[in-house]
Design a protein around this motif. Structure first.
Motif, PDB file in Angstrom:
ATOM      1  N   ALA A  91       0.761  -1.108   0.061  1.00 18.08           N
ATOM      2  CA  ALA A  91      -0.161   0.000  -0.067  1.00 18.08           C
ATOM      3  C   ALA A  91       1.052   1.161  -0.124  1.00 18.08           C
ATOM      4  O   ALA A  91       1.739   1.274   0.714  1.00 18.08           O
ATOM      5  CB  ALA A  91      -0.981  -0.132   1.045  1.00 18.08           C
ATOM      6  N   VAL A  92       0.453   2.298  -0.655  1.00 15.21           N
ATOM      7  CA  VAL A  92       1.038   3.538  -0.654  1.00 15.21           C
ATOM      8  C   VAL A  92       0.100   4.625  -0.141  1.00 15.21           C
ATOM      9  O   VAL A  92      -1.078   4.352  -0.274  1.00 15.21           O
ATOM     10  CB  VAL A  92       1.822   4.089  -2.280  1.00 15.21           C
ATOM     11  CG1 VAL A  92       2.594   3.205  -2.535  1.00 15.21           C
ATOM     12  CG2 VAL A  92       0.483   4.306  -2.939  1.00 15.21           C
ATOM     13  N   LEU A  93       0.589   5.521   0.634  1.00 14.09           N
ATOM     14  CA  LEU A  93      -0.315   6.363   1.678  1.00 14.09           C
ATOM     15  C   LEU A  93       0.214   7.824   1.182  1.00 14.09           C
ATOM     16  O   LEU A  93       1.307   8.140   0.706  1.00 14.09           O
ATOM     17  CB  LEU A  93       0.049   6.236   2.849  1.00 14.09           C
ATOM     18  CG  LEU A  93      -0.233   4.910   3.724  1.00 14.09           C
ATOM     19  CD1 LEU A  93       0.044   4.769   5.202  1.00 14.09           C
ATOM     20  CD2 LEU A  93      -1.476   4.150   3.377  1.00 14.09           C
ATOM     21  N   GLN A  94      -0.738   8.746   1.068  1.00 13.48           N
ATOM     22  CA  GLN A  94      -0.496  10.169   0.774  1.00 13.48           C
ATOM     23  C   GLN A  94      -1.020  11.117   1.904  1.00 13.48           C
ATOM     24  O   GLN A  94      -1.843  10.532   2.758  1.00 13.48           O
ATOM     25  CB  GLN A  94      -1.076  10.649  -0.530  1.00 13.48           C
ATOM     26  CG  GLN A  94      -0.460   9.982  -1.551  1.00 13.48           C
ATOM     27  CD  GLN A  94      -1.382   8.594  -1.952  1.00 13.48           C
ATOM     28  OE1 GLN A  94      -2.635   8.348  -1.848  1.00 13.48           O
ATOM     29  NE2 GLN A  94      -1.152   7.539  -2.151  1.00 13.48           N
ATOM     30  N   GLU A  95      -0.551  12.252   1.990  1.00 13.92           N
ATOM     31  CA  GLU A  95      -0.965  13.239   2.825  1.00 13.92           C
ATOM     32  C   GLU A  95      -0.766  12.632   4.326  1.00 13.92           C
ATOM     33  O   GLU A  95      -1.919  12.742   5.196  1.00 13.92           O
ATOM     34  CB  GLU A  95      -2.442  13.821   2.629  1.00 13.92           C
ATOM     35  CG  GLU A  95      -2.440  14.773   1.648  1.00 13.92           C
ATOM     36  CD  GLU A  95      -3.623  15.732   1.751  1.00 13.92           C
ATOM     37  OE1 GLU A  95      -3.724  16.769   2.429  1.00 13.92           O
ATOM     38  OE2 GLU A  95      -4.851  15.214   1.095  1.00 13.92           O
ATOM     39  N   LEU A  96       0.590  12.195   4.673  1.00 13.27           N
ATOM     40  CA  LEU A  96       0.694  12.164   6.082  1.00 13.27           C
ATOM     41  C   LEU A  96       0.709  13.147   6.922  1.00 13.27           C
ATOM     42  O   LEU A  96       0.211  13.002   8.009  1.00 13.27           O
ATOM     43  CB  LEU A  96       2.452  11.389   5.918  1.00 13.27           C
ATOM     44  CG  LEU A  96       2.505  10.375   5.137  1.00 13.27           C
ATOM     45  CD1 LEU A  96       3.976   9.903   5.615  1.00 13.27           C
ATOM     46  CD2 LEU A  96       1.721   9.077   5.409  1.00 13.27           C
TER      47      LEU A  96
END
Length: 257
Positions: free
Chosen positions: A30-35
């Motif tokens: 999984a890739v995540l954005q806006e940490l």
């Protein structure tokens, strides 16, 4: 193999939502954005307890991207998009995982348009197109995925006539996305749902989720070597309805072995 992208809109504030989704959906990668968290504040321990190794590039208050894996070591290849040594925003991360090259991104919003933020968005998109061509040329199995902040067609936005002046729907931005696909990338979600109205983002305001007034701005692109392995592509729409959730829903694909 199941690969996902999720704009979490604050990894620490919405950590219970993220962990609940990881347990329920169990993506392999999984890739995540806006940490929205500095490097030292990423919740690595909680994510490890959920069964995932991780790499990330944080940034205080804004941006931030991460890559998670439960199917093998993450071999980081880069954590910035080539083409601008002065770009310090945390918007790109790339790694080899379990035989795949994974590129996770958070493309600039670009509003207001016109203006310097929109100009920066177009420059970032040009850099992405240049680098994506290099990735295609390797002949490797590559996936580019994340929050692209672009609705490619009228079918990807609720009431498109209301978005004509927005940077996410600008002709220049949609043209850039089309240029990217022309390199040979497969838009997985649209390929599996060619005629459906399918969204990945609903604003918090005006009961947008309840009215299904959404946008499709989170995309998963497959290099030619992976196109025939695509088995499924879906949006975990119900996650958008959870309490204290992100305004995005996770998007995922399944590839055959």
């Amino acid at each position: 193999m199941k690969i996902a992208t999720y704009n979490v809109n604050g990894v620490n504030g919405r950590l219970p939502v993220l962990l609940r989704w990881l347990e329920e959906s169990q993506p392999d990668i999984a890739v995540l954005q806006e940490l929205k968290a500095p490097q030292e504040k990423f919740p690595r321990a909680a994510i490890e307890a959920a069964g995932y190794s991780s790499i990330w590039r944080g940034q205080k208050s804004w941006n931030g991207v991460a890559l998670l894996s439960r199917v093998g070591e993450i071999h980081e290849t880069r954590r910035d998009l080539p083409g601008d040594p002065d770009d310090v925003e945390s918007r790109y991360i790339e790694a080899a995982v379990n035989g795949l090259l994974i590129a996770g991104l958070y493309l600039p919003n670009g509003n207001p348009r016109p203006g310097p933020k929109f100009d920066n968005k177009l420059r970032w998109f040009d850099r992405l197109i240049t680098h994506a061509a290099e990735l295609i040329a390797t002949g490797l199995p590559v996936i580019i995925l994340g929050d692209f902040n672009v609705m490619p067609t009228d079918r990807d936005v609720y009431k498109p006539e209301r978005w004509l002046d927005d940077a996410l729907f600008a002709p220049e931005v949609r043209t850039a996305y089309a240029r990217l696909l022309e390199q040979g990338w497969t838009d997985a979600l649209r390929t599996m749902h060619p005629d459906e109205t399918i969204y990945t983002f609903w604003d918090y305001f005006r009961n947008a989720f309840g009215r299904d007034a959404g946008l499709r701005i989170d995309h998963i692109l497959l290099s030619p070597l992976l196109a025939d392995r695509l088995q499924d592509a879906q949006v975990d729409r119900h996650v958008r309805g959870w309490e204290k959730t992100s305004d995005h829903a996770p998007v995922w694909i399944e590839l055959s072995d």
